[in-house]
Scaffold this motif. Structure first.
Motif, PDB file in Angstrom:
ATOM      1  N   ALA A 266       0.840  -1.195   0.000  1.00 31.15           N
ATOM      2  CA  ALA A 266       0.000   0.000   0.000  1.00 31.15           C
ATOM      3  C   ALA A 266       0.875   1.243   0.000  1.00 31.15           C
ATOM      4  O   ALA A 266       2.034   1.191   0.407  1.00 31.15           O
ATOM      5  CB  ALA A 266      -0.920   0.023   1.223  1.00 31.15           C
TER       6      ALA A 266
ATOM      7  N   ARG B 181      -0.021   9.206  -0.389  1.00 32.19           N
ATOM      8  CA  ARG B 181       0.682  10.421  -0.807  1.00 32.19           C
ATOM      9  C   ARG B 181       1.006  11.294   0.399  1.00 32.19           C
ATOM     10  O   ARG B 181       0.520  11.067   1.508  1.00 32.19           O
ATOM     11  CB  ARG B 181      -0.143  11.187  -1.842  1.00 32.19           C
ATOM     12  CG  ARG B 181      -0.236  10.438  -3.173  1.00 32.19           C
ATOM     13  CD  ARG B 181      -0.648  11.328  -4.317  1.00 32.19           C
ATOM     14  NE  ARG B 181      -0.858  10.606  -5.564  1.00 32.19           N
ATOM     15  CZ  ARG B 181       0.105  10.372  -6.451  1.00 32.19           C
ATOM     16  NH1 ARG B 181       1.341  10.791  -6.224  1.00 32.19           N
ATOM     17  NH2 ARG B 181      -0.180   9.732  -7.572  1.00 32.19           N
TER      18      ARG B 181
ATOM     19  N   SER C  61      -4.690  10.589  -0.684  1.00 36.31           N
ATOM     20  CA  SER C  61      -4.855   9.592  -1.739  1.00 36.31           C
ATOM     21  C   SER C  61      -4.056   8.358  -1.379  1.00 36.31           C
ATOM     22  O   SER C  61      -2.917   8.453  -0.928  1.00 36.31           O
ATOM     23  CB  SER C  61      -4.374  10.189  -3.066  1.00 36.31           C
ATOM     24  OG  SER C  61      -4.614   9.316  -4.125  1.00 36.31           O
ATOM     25  N   THR C  62      -4.665   7.196  -1.580  1.00 38.62           N
ATOM     26  CA  THR C  62      -4.035   5.931  -1.232  1.00 38.62           C
ATOM     27  C   THR C  62      -4.157   4.946  -2.385  1.00 38.62           C
ATOM     28  O   THR C  62      -5.001   5.113  -3.283  1.00 38.62           O
ATOM     29  CB  THR C  62      -4.688   5.318   0.017  1.00 38.62           C
ATOM     30  OG1 THR C  62      -6.090   5.145  -0.223  1.00 38.62           O
ATOM     31  CG2 THR C  62      -4.493   6.199   1.228  1.00 38.62           C
ATOM     32  N   TYR C  63      -3.336   3.919  -2.329  1.00 39.86           N
ATOM     33  CA  TYR C  63      -3.320   2.908  -3.388  1.00 39.86           C
ATOM     34  C   TYR C  63      -2.945   1.577  -2.769  1.00 39.86           C
ATOM     35  O   TYR C  63      -2.106   1.533  -1.861  1.00 39.86           O
ATOM     36  CB  TYR C  63      -2.308   3.307  -4.457  1.00 39.86           C
ATOM     37  CG  TYR C  63      -2.318   2.435  -5.688  1.00 39.86           C
ATOM     38  CD1 TYR C  63      -1.266   1.566  -5.950  1.00 39.86           C
ATOM     39  CD2 TYR C  63      -3.360   2.505  -6.597  1.00 39.86           C
ATOM     40  CE1 TYR C  63      -1.263   0.773  -7.078  1.00 39.86           C
ATOM     41  CE2 TYR C  63      -3.363   1.712  -7.731  1.00 39.86           C
ATOM     42  CZ  TYR C  63      -2.306   0.851  -7.971  1.00 39.86           C
ATOM     43  OH  TYR C  63      -2.303   0.076  -9.097  1.00 39.86           O
ATOM     44  N   TYR C  64      -3.567   0.479  -3.259  1.00 35.73           N
ATOM     45  CA  TYR C  64      -3.365  -0.821  -2.648  1.00 35.73           C
ATOM     46  C   TYR C  64      -3.084  -1.892  -3.687  1.00 35.73           C
ATOM     47  O   TYR C  64      -3.569  -1.835  -4.826  1.00 35.73           O
ATOM     48  CB  TYR C  64      -4.620  -1.236  -1.867  1.00 35.73           C
ATOM     49  CG  TYR C  64      -4.957  -0.324  -0.726  1.00 35.73           C
ATOM     50  CD1 TYR C  64      -5.792   0.769  -0.900  1.00 35.73           C
ATOM     51  CD2 TYR C  64      -4.409  -0.539   0.538  1.00 35.73           C
ATOM     52  CE1 TYR C  64      -6.084   1.626   0.147  1.00 35.73           C
ATOM     53  CE2 TYR C  64      -4.707   0.312   1.598  1.00 35.73           C
ATOM     54  CZ  TYR C  64      -5.538   1.383   1.382  1.00 35.73           C
ATOM     55  OH  TYR C  64      -5.817   2.224   2.429  1.00 35.73           O
TER      56      TYR C  64
ATOM     57  N   ASP D 174      -3.844  -5.487  -5.157  1.00 41.32           N
ATOM     58  CA  ASP D 174      -5.119  -6.200  -5.261  1.00 41.32           C
ATOM     59  C   ASP D 174      -5.272  -7.239  -4.152  1.00 41.32           C
ATOM     60  O   ASP D 174      -6.379  -7.486  -3.674  1.00 41.32           O
ATOM     61  CB  ASP D 174      -5.229  -6.882  -6.626  1.00 41.32           C
ATOM     62  CG  ASP D 174      -5.470  -5.900  -7.755  1.00 41.32           C
ATOM     63  OD1 ASP D 174      -5.253  -6.274  -8.914  1.00 41.32           O
ATOM     64  OD2 ASP D 174      -5.876  -4.751  -7.474  1.00 41.32           O
TER      65      ASP D 174
ATOM     66  N   LYS E 120      -6.533  -5.268  -1.017  1.00 41.56           N
ATOM     67  CA  LYS E 120      -7.592  -4.270  -1.168  1.00 41.56           C
ATOM     68  C   LYS E 120      -8.848  -4.734  -0.439  1.00 41.56           C
ATOM     69  O   LYS E 120      -9.284  -5.875  -0.578  1.00 41.56           O
ATOM     70  CB  LYS E 120      -7.875  -4.051  -2.649  1.00 41.56           C
ATOM     71  CG  LYS E 120      -8.559  -2.756  -2.992  1.00 41.56           C
ATOM     72  CD  LYS E 120      -8.668  -2.578  -4.498  1.00 41.56           C
ATOM     73  CE  LYS E 120      -7.304  -2.474  -5.148  1.00 41.56           C
ATOM     74  NZ  LYS E 120      -7.389  -2.240  -6.604  1.00 41.56           N
TER      75      LYS E 120
ATOM     76  N   TRP F 144       0.740   6.182  -9.694  1.00 42.04           N
ATOM     77  CA  TRP F 144       0.804   5.182  -8.630  1.00 42.04           C
ATOM     78  C   TRP F 144       1.737   4.035  -8.979  1.00 42.04           C
ATOM     79  O   TRP F 144       2.301   3.396  -8.095  1.00 42.04           O
ATOM     80  CB  TRP F 144      -0.586   4.645  -8.313  1.00 42.04           C
ATOM     81  CG  TRP F 144      -1.399   5.557  -7.447  1.00 42.04           C
ATOM     82  CD1 TRP F 144      -2.579   6.166  -7.771  1.00 42.04           C
ATOM     83  CD2 TRP F 144      -1.089   5.989  -6.115  1.00 42.04           C
ATOM     84  NE1 TRP F 144      -3.016   6.934  -6.724  1.00 42.04           N
ATOM     85  CE2 TRP F 144      -2.125   6.848  -5.701  1.00 42.04           C
ATOM     86  CE3 TRP F 144      -0.044   5.728  -5.227  1.00 42.04           C
ATOM     87  CZ2 TRP F 144      -2.149   7.434  -4.430  1.00 42.04           C
ATOM     88  CZ3 TRP F 144      -0.062   6.318  -3.962  1.00 42.04           C
ATOM     89  CH2 TRP F 144      -1.106   7.163  -3.583  1.00 42.04           C
ATOM     90  N   SER F 145       1.870   3.753 -10.249  1.00 42.77           N
ATOM     91  CA  SER F 145       2.716   2.612 -10.630  1.00 42.77           C
ATOM     92  C   SER F 145       4.135   2.801 -10.110  1.00 42.77           C
ATOM     93  O   SER F 145       4.791   1.841  -9.701  1.00 42.77           O
ATOM     94  CB  SER F 145       2.715   2.430 -12.142  1.00 42.77           C
ATOM     95  OG  SER F 145       3.253   3.575 -12.785  1.00 42.77           O
TER      96      SER F 145
ATOM     97  N   HIS G 247       4.988   4.205  -7.359  1.00 40.10           N
ATOM     98  CA  HIS G 247       4.980   3.925  -5.924  1.00 40.10           C
ATOM     99  C   HIS G 247       5.050   2.435  -5.613  1.00 40.10           C
ATOM    100  O   HIS G 247       5.335   2.060  -4.480  1.00 40.10           O
ATOM    101  CB  HIS G 247       3.711   4.477  -5.282  1.00 40.10           C
ATOM    102  CG  HIS G 247       3.626   5.962  -5.276  1.00 40.10           C
ATOM    103  ND1 HIS G 247       3.463   6.721  -6.402  1.00 40.10           N
ATOM    104  CD2 HIS G 247       3.670   6.839  -4.244  1.00 40.10           C
ATOM    105  CE1 HIS G 247       3.417   7.999  -6.081  1.00 40.10           C
ATOM    106  NE2 HIS G 247       3.541   8.105  -4.784  1.00 40.10           N
ATOM    107  N   THR G 248       4.774   1.582  -6.594  1.00 38.83           N
ATOM    108  CA  THR G 248       4.755   0.150  -6.330  1.00 38.83           C
ATOM    109  C   THR G 248       6.117  -0.519  -6.493  1.00 38.83           C
ATOM    110  O   THR G 248       6.258  -1.698  -6.167  1.00 38.83           O
ATOM    111  CB  THR G 248       3.749  -0.567  -7.252  1.00 38.83           C
ATOM    112  OG1 THR G 248       4.213  -0.500  -8.604  1.00 38.83           O
ATOM    113  CG2 THR G 248       2.367   0.058  -7.158  1.00 38.83           C
TER     114      THR G 248
END
Length: 129
Positions: A49, A52, A57-60, A62, A65, A107-108, A110-111
């Protein structure tokens, strides 16, 4: 420079919850995006995860999630990972990481664990079946 220290790992039964914390040093914590990664034995670190700099804003991944929630408290220089409905396959060492990504970086970016400059020492999470 940012120094990161994780805490909150441990042993929990499947279906249980844990909350990981990552305390950061330095006055510029609020300028950094933060990420959580995990590492299985013999594997590369895997994105979990990210959040920012302003927490808006967040991103997980799959795989987590709907079960995990990342949040941050810039006043306390801390980022959290709330993990619910844990599964045995979540067993890993969990790391937090920091990087000053651009405001419009996708976001990519950040992964990728290689994109982060600062890392904590990791905390073990073990989920028993």
């Amino acid at each position: 420079q940012v120094q990161l220290v994780e805490s909150g790992g441990g042993l929990v039964q499947a279906g249980g919850s844990l909350r990981l914390s990552c305390a950061a040093s330095g006055r510029t914590f609020s300028r950094y995006a933060m990420g959580w990664f995990r590492q299985f034995p013999g594997k590369e670190r895997e994105f979990v995860a990210a959040v920012r700099w302003n927490g808006g804003s967040t991103y997980y991944a799959d795989s987590v999630k709907g079960r995990f929630t990342i949040s941050r408290d810039n006043a306390r220089n801390t980022v959290y990972l709330q993990m619910d409905s844990l599964k045995p396959e979540d067993t890993a060492v969990y790391y937090c990481a920091a990087e000053r990504f651009g405001e419009f970086d996708g976001w990519s970016l950040h992964t990728y664990y290689t994109a982060y400059s600062y890392w904590g020492q990791g905390t073990q999470v073990t989920v028993s079946s």
